[in-house]
Each structure stands twice: as C-alpha cells, then as structure tokens.
Motif scaffolding. Structure first.
Motif, PDB file in Angstrom:
ATOM      1  N   LEU A  66      -0.812  -4.371  -1.357  1.00 57.73           N
ATOM      2  CA  LEU A  66       0.226  -3.348  -1.302  1.00 57.73           C
ATOM      3  C   LEU A  66      -0.066  -2.459  -0.094  1.00 57.73           C
ATOM      4  N   ASP A  67       0.757  -2.551   0.927  1.00 57.03           N
ATOM      5  CA  ASP A  67       0.548  -1.808   2.178  1.00 57.03           C
ATOM      6  C   ASP A  67       1.360  -0.517   2.113  1.00 57.03           C
ATOM      7  N   PHE A  68       0.667   0.628   2.009  1.00 52.57           N
ATOM      8  CA  PHE A  68       1.339   1.910   1.870  1.00 52.57           C
ATOM      9  C   PHE A  68       1.487   2.657   3.183  1.00 52.57           C
ATOM     10  N   GLY A  69       1.112   2.038   4.300  1.00 51.48           N
ATOM     11  CA  GLY A  69       1.268   2.738   5.574  1.00 51.48           C
ATOM     12  C   GLY A  69       0.513   4.046   5.565  1.00 51.48           C
ATOM     13  N   ASN A  70       1.244   5.163   5.670  1.00 50.55           N
ATOM     14  CA  ASN A  70       0.638   6.493   5.700  1.00 50.55           C
ATOM     15  C   ASN A  70       0.821   7.252   4.384  1.00 50.55           C
ATOM     16  N   ALA A  71       1.319   6.552   3.348  1.00 48.36           N
ATOM     17  CA  ALA A  71       1.769   7.228   2.123  1.00 48.36           C
ATOM     18  C   ALA A  71       0.634   7.507   1.142  1.00 48.36           C
ATOM     19  N   GLY A  72       0.047   8.695   1.252  1.00 49.89           N
ATOM     20  CA  GLY A  72      -1.001   9.093   0.320  1.00 49.89           C
ATOM     21  C   GLY A  72      -0.480   9.247  -1.092  1.00 49.89           C
ATOM     22  N   THR A  73       0.682   9.893  -1.255  1.00 50.08           N
ATOM     23  CA  THR A  73       1.240  10.078  -2.591  1.00 50.08           C
ATOM     24  C   THR A  73       1.571   8.746  -3.232  1.00 50.08           C
ATOM     25  N   GLY A  74       2.291   7.895  -2.502  1.00 53.97           N
ATOM     26  CA  GLY A  74       2.668   6.600  -3.062  1.00 53.97           C
ATOM     27  C   GLY A  74       1.476   5.775  -3.488  1.00 53.97           C
ATOM     28  N   SER A  75       0.442   5.725  -2.645  1.00 58.14           N
ATOM     29  CA  SER A  75      -0.724   4.892  -2.967  1.00 58.14           C
ATOM     30  C   SER A  75      -1.481   5.443  -4.168  1.00 58.14           C
ATOM     31  N   ARG A  76      -1.663   6.750  -4.219  1.00 55.08           N
ATOM     32  CA  ARG A  76      -2.451   7.327  -5.310  1.00 55.08           C
ATOM     33  C   ARG A  76      -1.725   7.251  -6.649  1.00 55.08           C
ATOM     34  N   ALA A  96      -3.762   0.983 -12.871  1.00 54.91           N
ATOM     35  CA  ALA A  96      -4.910   1.207 -13.756  1.00 54.91           C
ATOM     36  C   ALA A  96      -4.547   1.055 -15.232  1.00 54.91           C
ATOM     37  N   GLY A  97      -3.298   1.376 -15.582  1.00 57.33           N
ATOM     38  CA  GLY A  97      -2.887   1.319 -16.968  1.00 57.33           C
ATOM     39  C   GLY A  97      -2.264  -0.003 -17.379  1.00 57.33           C
ATOM     40  N   ALA A  98      -2.374  -1.019 -16.526  1.00 57.60           N
ATOM     41  CA  ALA A  98      -1.758  -2.324 -16.808  1.00 57.60           C
ATOM     42  C   ALA A  98      -2.780  -3.436 -16.612  1.00 57.60           C
ATOM     43  N   PRO A  99      -2.637  -4.561 -17.316  1.00 54.74           N
ATOM     44  CA  PRO A  99      -3.613  -5.663 -17.199  1.00 54.74           C
ATOM     45  C   PRO A  99      -3.343  -6.529 -15.971  1.00 54.74           C
ATOM     46  N   ILE A 100      -3.328  -5.900 -14.795  1.00 56.75           N
ATOM     47  CA  ILE A 100      -3.091  -6.618 -13.549  1.00 56.75           C
ATOM     48  C   ILE A 100      -4.120  -6.162 -12.521  1.00 56.75           C
ATOM     49  N   GLN A 101      -4.136  -6.842 -11.383  1.00 51.52           N
ATOM     50  CA  GLN A 101      -5.045  -6.468 -10.295  1.00 51.52           C
ATOM     51  C   GLN A 101      -4.234  -6.370  -9.013  1.00 51.52           C
ATOM     52  N   ALA A 102      -4.536  -5.353  -8.202  1.00 50.04           N
ATOM     53  CA  ALA A 102      -3.806  -5.168  -6.946  1.00 50.04           C
ATOM     54  C   ALA A 102      -4.742  -4.623  -5.881  1.00 50.04           C
ATOM     55  N   THR A 103      -4.484  -5.006  -4.641  1.00 51.03           N
ATOM     56  CA  THR A 103      -5.222  -4.486  -3.490  1.00 51.03           C
ATOM     57  C   THR A 103      -4.344  -3.474  -2.762  1.00 51.03           C
ATOM     58  N   PHE A 104      -4.920  -2.320  -2.452  1.00 46.25           N
ATOM     59  CA  PHE A 104      -4.219  -1.227  -1.770  1.00 46.25           C
ATOM     60  C   PHE A 104      -4.729  -1.115  -0.344  1.00 46.25           C
ATOM     61  N   ASP A 105      -3.798  -0.961   0.603  1.00 45.13           N
ATOM     62  CA  ASP A 105      -4.201  -0.781   2.001  1.00 45.13           C
ATOM     63  C   ASP A 105      -3.196   0.137   2.680  1.00 45.13           C
ATOM     64  N   GLY A 106      -3.483   0.491   3.925  1.00 46.33           N
ATOM     65  CA  GLY A 106      -2.609   1.390   4.668  1.00 46.33           C
ATOM     66  C   GLY A 106      -3.037   1.480   6.110  1.00 46.33           C
ATOM     67  N   ASP A 107      -2.465   2.442   6.824  1.00 45.35           N
ATOM     68  CA  ASP A 107      -2.795   2.590   8.241  1.00 45.35           C
ATOM     69  C   ASP A 107      -4.131   3.295   8.421  1.00 45.35           C
ATOM     70  N   ALA A 108      -4.502   3.533   9.677  1.00 51.11           N
ATOM     71  CA  ALA A 108      -5.826   4.110   9.942  1.00 51.11           C
ATOM     72  C   ALA A 108      -5.980   5.475   9.291  1.00 51.11           C
TER      73      ALA A 108
END
Length: 451
Positions: A95-105, A112-124
């Motif tokens: 999941l690429d959130f670019g610069n979105a701190g709110t969206g990613s957090r 966290a509340g679901a039985p799944i796994q995800a990778t979070f990333d974004g810009d520098a």
C-alpha cells in the motif's frame, strides 16, 4: 515506493488588497475517513466535496486494494461500495501512501483489527516519520509487526490480529491519529475498546463512527481530556457524506487577507468543529477582523462563512493546551506573528517535530531567511513581530512539507521583497488548487510549473 517529483521552485510578491468569495477544498481529515468508513461499511457510501489531493487519492487506492469498489463520479463526488468490518482482503501489492501520514496511520488501525497482512510504504518524507506510537497500542491488540525499517518506520509489514483484543489505552501524546488507529482496530474486537486522552484531539473519527452506526460514548476526563469507548464488532451501515471546507486549508487565504492591507474576502462553508478552531481563537486574540456568518451544520459538522478583512495584529501568548486544536496551523500562524506588533510565543509544539518535516526547525529557518527574528526555547517558538517583513532572502527550504511551502508563499504577499521557496510541487498533496485559488483573490504567486 513513491518518488517525489522534480522540485518546482515558487515565489510570491507584494500584492494589492485581496478580494473575492471562495470555497477551499474539502477537509483532508474527513476525506480520508470518509473513504475508510466506506470501505468498512456494508452498502454504498456516497461522498460529496472530497478533497482530491494526492494524500487522499492514496487512501482511495488503498481502500480499493483492501476490497472496496471505489469510483469517482465527478469533481469531488465519489462512491464507495464497502466490504464490512470483517470482509477485508489481503492486498496483492504494498500500500503506497505517498506523503499521506494520516492515511497510512489510520489504515494501520484498519489492518491491525483484521486477519490480513499488508505492507505500508510511501515517499522519502513518509519513510522518515515515526510510526512506533501507532504500532505500540496495535501490538497490544494482537497485531504483529512482521518487518519494518529502523525505529518502526516504513516500509513496514503489519499482520492483523486473528482475534483482536479490546484494550484500554491512554495515549502518551495528544494525537488524533493514534486515537483513531486504536478505535479502527477496535472495530474488529469483541467487547469495549477505550481510549483515554489527557488533552482532547480532533474528534472526526468518533463523530463518523456514530454516523455509520457504531456505538460510541465520550465523557470528560480531567480538565482538558476525554474518555472514548467503542463497542466492537458493529455492522457499519453505508451513508451519504458531505465533506465541509478544510479549516487547515482555509488558514492560508485567511492569514493572507489579514496581512495584505485593504483586503476583504469571504471563505465559504469552513468547518468550525470546536476541536479545530484554535487558529481562529488565536487570530481573534491578535486583533484579526474575522466575522463568522451563516453558521449552520453540514455533514454532521459545524460550518460557517468567514468574512476576513485586513487587520493590524499584535503579539500574543498561545497556551500549550491549544496545540491539539491547531497543530497543522502553526506554520501559517508564525507568518501572521511576523507581521504582528510585539512578541508571539507559541507553547508546547513538540508534535511539530514529527510532522512531514521538523516543522519547528523549518519555520524558524524560513523566518530567519526572510529577516524575521525568532527563537526556539524547549518546545516553544517565539516570533519577534515588527509589523513588517523584509523578505528577499534565500529560498526557504520546505523539506517536502506542503504547509511550509504554502505558509511562506503567503508571507511574500505582504513582504517588502519577494519570498521564494525551494519547492512547491508537494502542495498538491493537500491543496491542489492553492495557487489558482489565491491568484483568483488577487495574490501574486508564481509556481514554476504553471509559467
């Protein structure tokens, strides 16, 4: 990982009185949450007035990756067909959130509340921002950090809990993002999830949870705090949402009209949620001529039209307990303080050090570059207002921070010489119509890309 586009230097020059009637873009906080609650509800959520900045579009893509049908119907009009709290799917790509701190957090809470796994990333910029304050409570609820960069930073892989645990969590820092992540994770937990705030932070998540059918209670805690309780495992019901104008975006034309002599503008439909009005309160104390007109309710939030006239401002002492109600507005308040007569002390700004940049240091440096005296004492910023700003210094280093870029471009509208910033490209993350909207009011702003 997102790459930041090539820098686009920008500049602003002294302008004649601003005039006109405008509506700034939809509130970013509510735009993110509208998409996320659409994802987590059953049925069709229709959104009007959505902010179509890059940060919010990243959240829309993440909702799609987690299973929602997300469709743009027209300008600011979106439809989300959700999958419900228990229906999320594991995304096939990070999941690429670019610069979105709110969206990613916030989305970390969802995962966290679901039985799944995800990778979070974004810009520098997003990769440099701390996530541990979010991860600590989520791990208590049963989520697992599979991998992450040093210090709990992105890129980060999070495994949600098979059986999330309801917790009682007292946040060590006043943060709406931490609170919201815990509550979003709590949607998947049986029983009651409780968040205790020593200082109240913006309450859009609680309001919207109720609007989508969750059982949420809020009570006072001490002098400034609150206790929020959420009954877990609700079936959220899709609804229609009207996103009000963003007070954090309205802050830029608002301050511009105050500092440019002879200005009179009207800002339409600005949200005046009591937990977002710290800047308005502070500017009024400084002597700002701002009238609240046509006060009403829109989309469950208080809104009004702001009539703003050029004003002579004076320095004030801004108490630390006001910080959560205006945390994004301190850079533009520092610009207003530079044009005020006398010293303005802004107290308790530790949270500014962990925003898109170290905003405390960036504001201090930007003021110095344009001949304004300021100093940092502990977590306080003190600006020595002289009623005028020289400008004409080296380009302000924005550190990929949209609010730093916009704040100093506003400074240039009343400074004696032009003010330049090293990069205005990232303004599109939160306020893509900033430059044309300001120019429509009479502001002399030039972005390199729009030459």
């Amino acid at each position: 990982m997102s790459s930041h586009p090539a820098p686009e230097p920008a500049k602003s020059t002294r302008s004649a009185g601003l005039s006109g009637r405008v509506r700034v873009a939809g509130d970013k906080s509510i735009s993110h949450r509208s998409l996320i609650f659409g994802l987590l509800s059953v049925g069709e959520t229709l959104i009007g007035g959505l902010l179509e900045g890059e940060d919010v579009l990243a959240t829309a893509r993440a909702c799609r990756a987690l299973g929602a049908d997300v469709e743009r119907l027209g300008e600011g009009r979106w439809r989300v067909r959700g999958v419900g709290v228990g229906g999320l799917r594991t995304p096939s790509e990070p999941l690429d959130f670019g610069n979105a701190g709110t969206g990613s957090r916030l989305m970390m809470g969802v995962v966290a509340g679901a039985p799944i796994q995800a990778t979070f990333d974004g810009d520098a910029s997003l990769r440099s921002r701390p996530m541990r304050r979010i991860l600590d409570p989520l791990e208590k609820m049963g989520a697992t950090v599979v991998s992450c960069a040093e210090g709990g930073r992105l890129p980060l892989t999070l495994k949600g809990a098979d059986r999330p645990l309801p917790i009682e969590y007292e946040s060590p820092v006043p943060s709406a993002q931490v609170k919201s992540a815990v509550l979003l994770a709590g949607l998947g937990a049986p029983g009651v999830t409780t968040v205790i705030e020593r200082e109240a932070t913006r309450d859009h998540t609680e309001r919207m949870l109720r609007g989508f059918g969750a059982e949420v209670s809020v009570e006072r805690h001490g002098e400034h705090g609150r206790i929020i309780r959420l009954a877990g495992q609700p079936e959220l019901k899709a609804t229609a949402i009207s996103v009000p104008a963003d007070p954090s975006s309205a802050a830029f034309p608002l301050v511009a009209a105050l500092i440019v002599e002879g200005s009179e503008i009207t800002l339409e439909g600005v949200m005046t949620n009591p937990l977002r009005t710290g800047l308005l309160i502070t500017l009024t104390e400084m002597g700002a001529d701002v009238t609240l007109a046509n006060i009403r309710e829109d989309g469950g939030e208080e809104v009004c039209d702001l009539v703003v006239r050029g004003s002579r401002l004076k320095g004030v002492d801004v108490p630390a307990e006001r910080a959560p109600t205006m945390i994004d507005e301190y850079p533009i308040l520092a610009v207003a303080a530079a044009f005020a007569e006398g010293e303005t002390r802004m107290r308790g700004l530790s949270e500014l050090r962990v925003k898109e940049s170290d905003r405390l240091a960036a504001v201090h440096a930007g003021l110095a570059a344009n001949g304004v005296e300021s100093r940092i004492e502990g977590d306080d910023l003190i600006v020595a207002g002289k009623g005028r700003v020289a400008g004409g210094g080296e380009p302000v280093e924005t550190h990929l921070d949209h609010r730093i870029a916009m704040s100093f471009l506003i400074m240039g509208l009343a400074a004696e010489r032009e003010v330049t910033v090293d990069d205005g490209a990232m303004i599109a993350t939160s306020f893509p119509t900033f430059a044309p909207l300001m120019r429509g009011l009479g502001a002399e702003i030039e972005m390199e890309a729009s030459k």
